[in-house]
Design a protein around this motif. Structure first.
Motif, short mmCIF file in Angstrom:
data_model
loop_
_atom_site.label_atom_id
_atom_site.label_comp_id
_atom_site.label_asym_id
_atom_site.label_seq_id
_atom_site.Cartn_x
_atom_site.Cartn_y
_atom_site.Cartn_z
N LEU A 41 -48.46 -25.59 -32.12
CA LEU A 41 -49.38 -26.66 -31.73
C LEU A 41 -48.96 -27.25 -30.39
CD1 LEU A 41 -51.88 -28.23 -32.64
CD2 LEU A 41 -50.36 -29.80 -33.85
N ASP A 43 -51.48 -29.25 -28.23
CA ASP A 43 -52.16 -30.52 -27.95
C ASP A 43 -53.35 -30.69 -28.87
OD1 ASP A 43 -52.46 -32.91 -26.40
OD2 ASP A 43 -54.16 -31.98 -25.39
N VAL A 44 -53.59 -31.93 -29.30
CA VAL A 44 -54.76 -32.29 -30.10
C VAL A 44 -55.31 -33.59 -29.55
CG1 VAL A 44 -55.66 -32.79 -32.40
CG2 VAL A 44 -53.73 -31.22 -32.15
N TRP A 57 -61.97 -32.64 -32.70
CA TRP A 57 -60.81 -32.70 -31.84
C TRP A 57 -60.75 -31.43 -30.99
CZ3 TRP A 57 -61.06 -34.53 -36.70
CH2 TRP A 57 -60.59 -35.83 -36.97
N VAL A 59 -58.41 -28.83 -29.58
CA VAL A 59 -57.08 -28.34 -29.95
C VAL A 59 -56.65 -27.26 -28.95
CG1 VAL A 59 -55.74 -27.11 -31.71
CG2 VAL A 59 -57.43 -28.85 -32.39
N TYR A 73 -61.58 -28.40 -33.66
CA TYR A 73 -61.29 -28.78 -35.05
C TYR A 73 -62.28 -29.86 -35.44
CZ TYR A 73 -58.70 -30.71 -39.05
OH TYR A 73 -58.33 -31.15 -40.30
N LEU A 171 -52.44 -29.03 -38.84
CA LEU A 171 -53.28 -30.17 -38.49
C LEU A 171 -53.37 -31.15 -39.66
CD1 LEU A 171 -56.14 -28.30 -36.59
CD2 LEU A 171 -54.40 -29.81 -35.60
#
Length: 336
Positions: A41, A43-44, A57, A59, A73, A171
């Motif tokens: 992961l 960035d969100v 979001w 992602v 997402y 997530l």
């Protein structure tokens, strides 16, 4: 030129001997092990939309080679979860588009991750994930790096797809034990690959899959994407052996043989893009190499008068009902 496929009763018995490299499993183990050396992961970020009933979001995750891969997402607004999740792979030449373009699964109550196709967007849909690696070979994605399995575009795309399952499990608000993968056409072939590489999926849904029985498919279909491989070989006649070797590492039949999750298939018998026999080749051998006495549950829906579009909305309704039976209810009771 239309393909020439057997009648349905023969398709239901079609079990071709698909070429399988001796180092197939090692090839993919080492590929995925290298990808796993990096945190998945990246960035969100919340994505503003005009959809009051859904939250989205933007992602970014680390795919093949650590390359940044984008995804949307999306989930029902105000639902704390944890929700079962659906990871969707887009078709050939498409990207993730905008977050409101594919709403079936989040509207049905699932957490939904739509992965961008690296380097492919612009033919049918928008995307914003680059493929920074060399593109030796033909000018189309299906031929990028096709002379060597280590450099082939689909090695990178399949690795991204496996990582997408890892990222959805990381997530918030996702039930990591209830993750399904799905796709149509190229997305279906990618979903089959993931099903063969990830052994704890809850379900896989595949329609009109690309990259299945691929050695035969390139002789049957003149239209893209298979036609692009054929056109490459029409110019680079001496490359056929290398091309066939590369394709053997990404054949959906070989992945399907290793799959363990329950599967739902759909095929149109007039499909000239991904000939029906190639999808049946994967379906008929699904789970055959798992070593289990009983293969995983699977079902096929056939549309005799449809082509690559398959059963469209009718088929999606069948997918929704089948997946609900497999994954159980979504947690809409927690809506605030």
């Amino acid at each position: 030129m239309p393909h020439s496929d057997p009648a349905l009763d023969e398709l239901e018995r079609y079990v071709p001997a698909v070429a399988e490299p001796e180092d197939f499993d090692q090839f993919w183990r080492s590929t995925l092990a290298e990808a796993a050396t990096r945190p998945v992961l990246v960035d969100v970020r919340p994505e503003p939309t005009d959809l009051r009933l859904l939250d989205s979001w933007d992602v970014t995750f680390a795919g093949f080679g650590g390359d940044p891969v984008r995804a949307w997402y999306t989930r029902p607004a105000g639902v704390s979860g944890p929700l079962p999740a659906v990871v969707e792979y887009a078709g050939y030449g498409r990207g993730r588009g905008l977050p409101h373009e594919r709403l079936t699964w989040p509207v049905a109550g699932y957490a939904h991750l739509l992965m961008d196709n690296r380097g492919q967007a612009g033919l049918y849909g928008a995307g914003d994930t680059a493929d920074p690696h060399g593109r030796l070979g033909g000018p189309w994605p299906a031929t990028w790096g096709i002379l060597d399995p280590h450099h082939y575009h689909y090695r990178r795309l399949i690795t991204d797809a496996v990582r997408a399952v890892e990222v959805v499990r990381a997530l918030p608000g996702v039930d990591a034990g209830r993750v399904a993968v799905l796709g149509n056409s190229q997305g279906g072939g990618i979903a089959l690959a993931v099903a063969g590489l990830v052994d704890d999926l809850a379900a896989v849904l595949v329609t009109a899959p690309f990259l299945c029985d691929v050695q035969r498919a390139v002789t049957l279909s003149d239209v893209s994407p298979y036609g692009e491989i054929g056109r490459y070989l029409a110019v680079h006649r001496e490359a056929e052996g290398a091309v066939r070797r590369t394709l053997s590492y990404v054949d959906g039949v070989t992945f399907a043989r290793r799959a363990t999750a329950p599967a739902h298939f759909g095929i149109g018998l007039r499909d000239t893009v991904c000939p029906p026999s190639t999808g049946f080749a994967a379906y008929n051998q699904y789970g055959a190499a798992t070593g289990r006495p009983v293969p995983p549950p699977r079902e096929m829906h056939v549309y005799p008068f449809n082509g690559h579009e398959g059963g469209e909305a009718v088929h999606v309704r069948r997918q929704l009902r089948w997946l609900a039976a497999r994954l159980g209810p979504t947690d809409t009771a927690s809506r605030g």
